[in-house]
Each structure stands twice: as structure tokens, then as C-alpha cells.
Write a protein that holds these residues in place. Structure first.
Motif, mmCIF file in Angstrom:
data_model
loop_
_atom_site.group_PDB
_atom_site.id
_atom_site.type_symbol
_atom_site.label_atom_id
_atom_site.label_comp_id
_atom_site.label_asym_id
_atom_site.label_seq_id
_atom_site.Cartn_x
_atom_site.Cartn_y
_atom_site.Cartn_z
ATOM 1 N N ARG A 1 1.104 -1.179 0.243
ATOM 2 C CA ARG A 1 0.149 0.038 -0.088
ATOM 3 C C ARG A 1 0.932 1.261 -0.025
ATOM 4 N N PRO A 2 0.364 2.234 -0.086
ATOM 5 C CA PRO A 2 -0.953 2.646 -1.072
ATOM 6 C C PRO A 2 -1.027 1.556 -3.158
ATOM 7 N N LEU A 3 0.078 1.084 -3.688
ATOM 8 C CA LEU A 3 0.455 0.786 -4.359
ATOM 9 C C LEU A 3 -0.776 -0.201 -4.411
ATOM 10 N N LYS A 4 -1.532 -1.150 -5.677
ATOM 11 C CA LYS A 4 -2.345 -1.622 -6.194
ATOM 12 C C LYS A 4 -2.181 -3.115 -6.261
ATOM 13 N N GLY A 5 -2.704 -4.236 -5.763
ATOM 14 C CA GLY A 5 -2.029 -5.668 -5.955
ATOM 15 C C GLY A 5 -1.063 -5.856 -4.484
ATOM 16 N N ASN A 6 -0.413 -7.574 -5.194
ATOM 17 C CA ASN A 6 -0.144 -8.497 -4.557
ATOM 18 C C ASN A 6 1.588 -8.772 -4.318
ATOM 19 N N VAL A 7 2.178 -8.524 -3.955
ATOM 20 C CA VAL A 7 4.072 -8.963 -3.745
ATOM 21 C C VAL A 7 4.392 -10.557 -3.177
ATOM 22 N N LEU A 8 5.272 -11.536 -3.593
ATOM 23 C CA LEU A 8 5.186 -12.254 -2.490
ATOM 24 C C LEU A 8 6.748 -12.679 -2.109
ATOM 25 N N LEU A 9 7.545 -12.995 -1.563
ATOM 26 C CA LEU A 9 8.681 -13.009 -0.578
ATOM 27 C C LEU A 9 8.454 -14.471 -0.313
ATOM 28 N N ILE B 1 7.874 -9.365 -7.915
ATOM 29 C CA ILE B 1 6.846 -7.936 -8.024
ATOM 30 C C ILE B 1 6.903 -7.842 -9.301
ATOM 31 N N PRO B 2 4.559 -7.804 -9.698
ATOM 32 C CA PRO B 2 4.141 -7.967 -10.385
ATOM 33 C C PRO B 2 4.589 -7.041 -11.921
ATOM 34 N N TYR B 3 4.626 -5.994 -12.625
ATOM 35 C CA TYR B 3 4.644 -5.334 -13.377
ATOM 36 C C TYR B 3 3.071 -4.342 -13.496
ATOM 37 N N LEU B 4 2.176 -4.625 -12.632
ATOM 38 C CA LEU B 4 0.941 -3.924 -12.840
ATOM 39 C C LEU B 4 1.009 -3.197 -11.309
ATOM 40 N N VAL B 5 2.107 -3.849 -10.559
ATOM 41 C CA VAL B 5 2.241 -3.001 -9.157
ATOM 42 C C VAL B 5 2.995 -1.807 -9.276
ATOM 43 N N LEU B 6 3.675 -1.586 -9.541
ATOM 44 C CA LEU B 6 4.774 -1.119 -9.980
ATOM 45 C C LEU B 6 4.569 0.106 -11.340
ATOM 46 N N GLU B 7 3.543 0.295 -11.559
ATOM 47 C CA GLU B 7 3.196 0.889 -12.664
ATOM 48 C C GLU B 7 2.394 1.838 -12.752
ATOM 49 N N LYS C 1 1.800 -4.953 3.795
ATOM 50 C CA LYS C 1 1.124 -5.741 4.693
ATOM 51 C C LYS C 1 0.968 -6.934 4.480
ATOM 52 N N MET C 2 1.067 -7.770 5.694
ATOM 53 C CA MET C 2 1.175 -9.516 5.005
ATOM 54 C C MET C 2 -0.431 -9.824 5.068
ATOM 55 N N GLU C 3 -0.398 -10.729 4.294
ATOM 56 C CA GLU C 3 -1.539 -11.251 3.592
ATOM 57 C C GLU C 3 -1.842 -12.834 4.262
ATOM 58 N N ALA C 4 -1.182 -13.374 3.891
ATOM 59 C CA ALA C 4 -0.762 -15.382 4.356
ATOM 60 C C ALA C 4 0.748 -15.732 4.095
ATOM 61 N N ILE C 5 0.783 -16.822 4.650
ATOM 62 C CA ILE C 5 2.145 -17.816 4.170
ATOM 63 C C ILE C 5 1.205 -19.101 3.592
ATOM 64 N N GLU C 6 1.963 -18.979 2.822
ATOM 65 C CA GLU C 6 1.870 -20.712 0.882
ATOM 66 C C GLU C 6 2.749 -21.606 1.342
ATOM 67 N N THR C 7 2.636 -22.719 1.208
ATOM 68 C CA THR C 7 3.697 -23.630 1.224
ATOM 69 C C THR C 7 3.390 -23.632 -0.271
ATOM 70 N N ASN C 8 2.551 -23.889 -1.027
ATOM 71 C CA ASN C 8 2.547 -24.247 -2.522
ATOM 72 C C ASN C 8 2.400 -24.041 -3.530
ATOM 73 N N PRO C 9 3.382 -23.845 -4.166
ATOM 74 C CA PRO C 9 3.262 -22.386 -5.125
ATOM 75 C C PRO C 9 2.352 -21.837 -6.078
ATOM 76 N N GLN C 10 1.477 -23.883 -6.152
ATOM 77 C CA GLN C 10 0.063 -23.501 -7.500
ATOM 78 C C GLN C 10 -0.718 -22.345 -6.703
ATOM 79 N N PHE C 11 -0.711 -22.785 -4.692
ATOM 80 C CA PHE C 11 -1.925 -21.577 -4.354
ATOM 81 C C PHE C 11 -1.668 -20.354 -4.338
ATOM 82 N N THR C 12 -0.614 -19.785 -5.161
ATOM 83 C CA THR C 12 -0.104 -17.977 -5.282
ATOM 84 C C THR C 12 -0.560 -17.286 -6.429
#
Length: 334
Positions: free
Chosen positions: A111-119, A219-225, A179-190
Motif C-alpha cells: 500500500r498505497p500500490l494496488k496488488g500483491n507481492v510475493l516473498l 513484484i508484478p509489473y501491474l503493481v509498479l506501473e 501488510k502481510m496477507e498470508a503464508i503459503e507452502t504450495n506455489p500453485q496456490f499463489t
């Protein structure tokens, strides 16, 4: 309108001579012309980030790597080394396919950028951190496994603190509130963006004790656009210099220093005793201090004696009155 280039007679003679002697072949000339006119371009994965923007992202995350390195070293009390290995752009599907399963993937917002990022953190690094926090030597298991509920809570706390370093690294470009949204262990669920969308992948080479692995930031392009114009070396350096020299920044730093708490101790006196005398002490014994009743007392700030004072009372509270400055606090005091 200018016509085609025309060779002179001497140039024609030299070309014919080179062809006849075998120095230059007709096939070589055709290949050279083809190389000049044709440039490969994949329309399925067009480049979204320029070289300058990739370079800026590299510098931003070098700063993040230093901050993250400092945080982990202080938290784990062991050797930690983190550096930026690469910054690449590829499709989201290619990135997801490259991740191991199980893995530890944190999904967060910028935030304030829209969309999610993965770490994404390699399991070797995650289990080394967990083992170290639980009192172990920081050695990951031989075979990766899924996290338990307790381990996931520990990892979430560590990654939440990591986002503070991420926020600090990006403040030269934009003030973020990760802001943390969730933690996943399977890449296919992200699936945060469509498979063919372009993303930038920042890869951090990480070593904690004897454990090694990679940390990837996607970081998706749509987030940084919305801030693509700010992702340039010129803008980043200029904003950094402006911030360092701004009066507002200086005033903010001064306000923080003025609010810093430091210990202030008034010494009533001192006395030296040996171990035998110390062991013989009992309730009711009197120790005679070296300070006389009418002598000034020392005020110790931090670990240094700074002032002399006289004890007294202000209203209903004990107080002291400063009578002498011992040290003016020059640069060599500490």
C-alpha cells in the motif's frame, strides 16, 4: 529523396578482388546484412522494464539486503550474509514453476500500490532461522517438510519484521505500508496475477551459518506501473540527495534526538572493600563513604561524569542543583 548509395570504381575493383581471392565470400555478406536488419523479439513476453529501471531496482534491494542482513544477524546472533544475486524480468508462470514444493511464500501488499507481492524463502533458510531461534545451531533438516503451526507463527513474525526493512529500503521512491496477507507452502496456490503477466524477480543469495539458499521477491509489473517514472537512477539519486539535505529531515532528526532517553545518576559517594569485608557485611553495618556531607556530588550521564551538584529538596521531591560542569561533551568524550 536521396537514391541508393553508389560504389566508386575503385571500391568495386576492391570488392571483386576480395571475392576472387576468397578473402570475403558472398555468403558472409548475406549473413552480415541479415544480422543488421533482423532483431529477435518475443511478442509473448515483451520487456516491461528498461535497463535503467532494472538497475534502480537492483540498488533499492541492495539497501534492503543490508537492512535485512543487520536484522537477522541481531535476531539470530550468528553469521549472516545476504546480497543481491540478480534482478530479472520474466512471466509469472515461469517464476512459479521454478519454485520448490514445499516452499515458504509470503503474500503481502505494498500500500498505497494496488496488488500483491510475493516473498519466497528457501526452506533451508527458513528452517535454519527456526532452529536458531529455538536454541539450536541453525542446521536445517536433511529433507524439507511443511511447517507446523508453531513454526508458521514464528516465521510469520520474522517476515513481518522483514517488511519493515523492505519499507525502509523503498522510502527513497515511495512511502509504503507493507501488510502481510498470508503464508503459503504450495506455489500453485499463489496466483496473484495471470500466468503470462510480466514480473520482476529480485533474487537474494543468503547464508546463515552453514545453511545457504535463495530469497526471491516477485513484484508484478501491474503493481509498479503507477510509479514506473520514479524507477530511474536519476530520480532515485536526486530524491536521496534532496532528502539528506532537507531542513525537514534535519528537524525530524533533532526531535528524535531530543526525545532520546539517557540514564542520569547522582552518586552519593564511593567506597572500596575487599571480598572478605564484603562477605562479612550484615544488617546494621555502616559503610563510611569517601564523600563529605558538605561536598558536591557527581552527576553521571551514561557512563561519564558530566556535572557536580548539591543535594536538596524541591517541594516534596528530592532534587539537586548543578554547581559545576565537568565536561562540555565534546567529540572525544565517549
Amino acid at each position: 529523396m536521396s537514391g541508393p548509395d553508389v560504389l566508386s570504381q575503385s571500391e568495386i575493383d576492391e570488392l571483386l578482388s576480395a571475392l576472387s581471392t576468397g578473402v570475403v565470400s558472398a555468403d558472409d555478406i548475406k549473413v552480415e546484412q541479415a544480422q543488421r536488419k533482423i532483431k529477435l523479439y518475443d511478442f509473448k513476453r515483451p520487456d516491461k522494464f528498461s535497463k535503467d529501471q532494472i538497475r534502480t531496482l537492483y540498488m533499492l534491494h541492495e539497501n534492503f539486503a543490508r537492512l535485512f542482513n543487520t536484522y537477522l544477524a541481531a535476531l539470530l546472533r550468528t553469521f549472516v550474509h545476504i546480497n543481491v544475486a540478480s534482478v530479472d524480468q520474466l512471466t509469472y508462470e515461469e517464476f512459479i514453476r521454478s519454485l520448490p514444493n514445499p516452499s515458504v511464500i509470503s503474500i503481502f501488499q505494498m500500500r498505497p500500490l494496488k496488488g500483491n507481492v510475493l516473498l519466497e524463502v528457501n526452506p533451508n533458510i527458513v528452517f535454519a532461522i527456526i532452529d536458531r531461534l529455538f536454541g539450536g545451531p541453525g542446521i536445517p533438516p536433511a529433507k524439507p517438510r511443511a511447517l507446523t503451526d508453531i513454526e508458521e507463527a514464528i516465521v510469520k513474525r520474522v517476515l513481518t519484521k522483514t517488511l519493515e526493512s523492505f519499507q525502509d529500503a523503498w522510502k527513497q521512491v515511495i512511502l509504503l505500508e507493507p501488510k502481510m496477507e498470508a503464508i503459503e507452502t504450495n506455489p500453485q496456490f499463489t496466483q496473484i496475477v495471470p500466468p503470462n503477466d510480466m514480473v520482476v524477480i529480485v533474487t537474494l543469495q543468503t547464508k546463515i551459518g552453514q545453511a545457504e539458499g535463495l530469497i526471491n521477491i516477485c513484484i508484478p509489473y501491474l503493481v509498479l506501473e503507477p510509479i514506473m517514472s520514479k524507477l530511474s537512477t536519476t530520480y532515485w539519486v536526486a530524491s536521496s540527495m534532496a532528502k539528506q539535505s532537507s531542513d525537514e529531515n534535519i528537524n525530524a532528526l533533532q526531535r528524535k534526538i531530543e526525545k532520546t532517553l539517557i540514564p542520569v545518576v547522582v552518586q552519593l559517594g564511593k567506597i572500596s572493600v575487599n571480598i572478605h569485608e564484603l562477605l562479612d557485611l550484615s544488617p546494621g553495618d555502616v559503610l563510611q563513604l569517601e564523600t563529605k556531607s558538605d561536598s558536591d556530588l557527581n552527576i553521571v550521564i551514561g557512563t561519564s561524569e558530566k556535572f557536580r551538584c548539591k543535594p536538596g529538596i524541591s517541594g516534596k521531591r528530592l532534587a539537586v542543583q548543578i554547581t559545576e560542569i565537568i565536561s562540555k561533551g565534546d567529540d572525544g568524550d565517549e
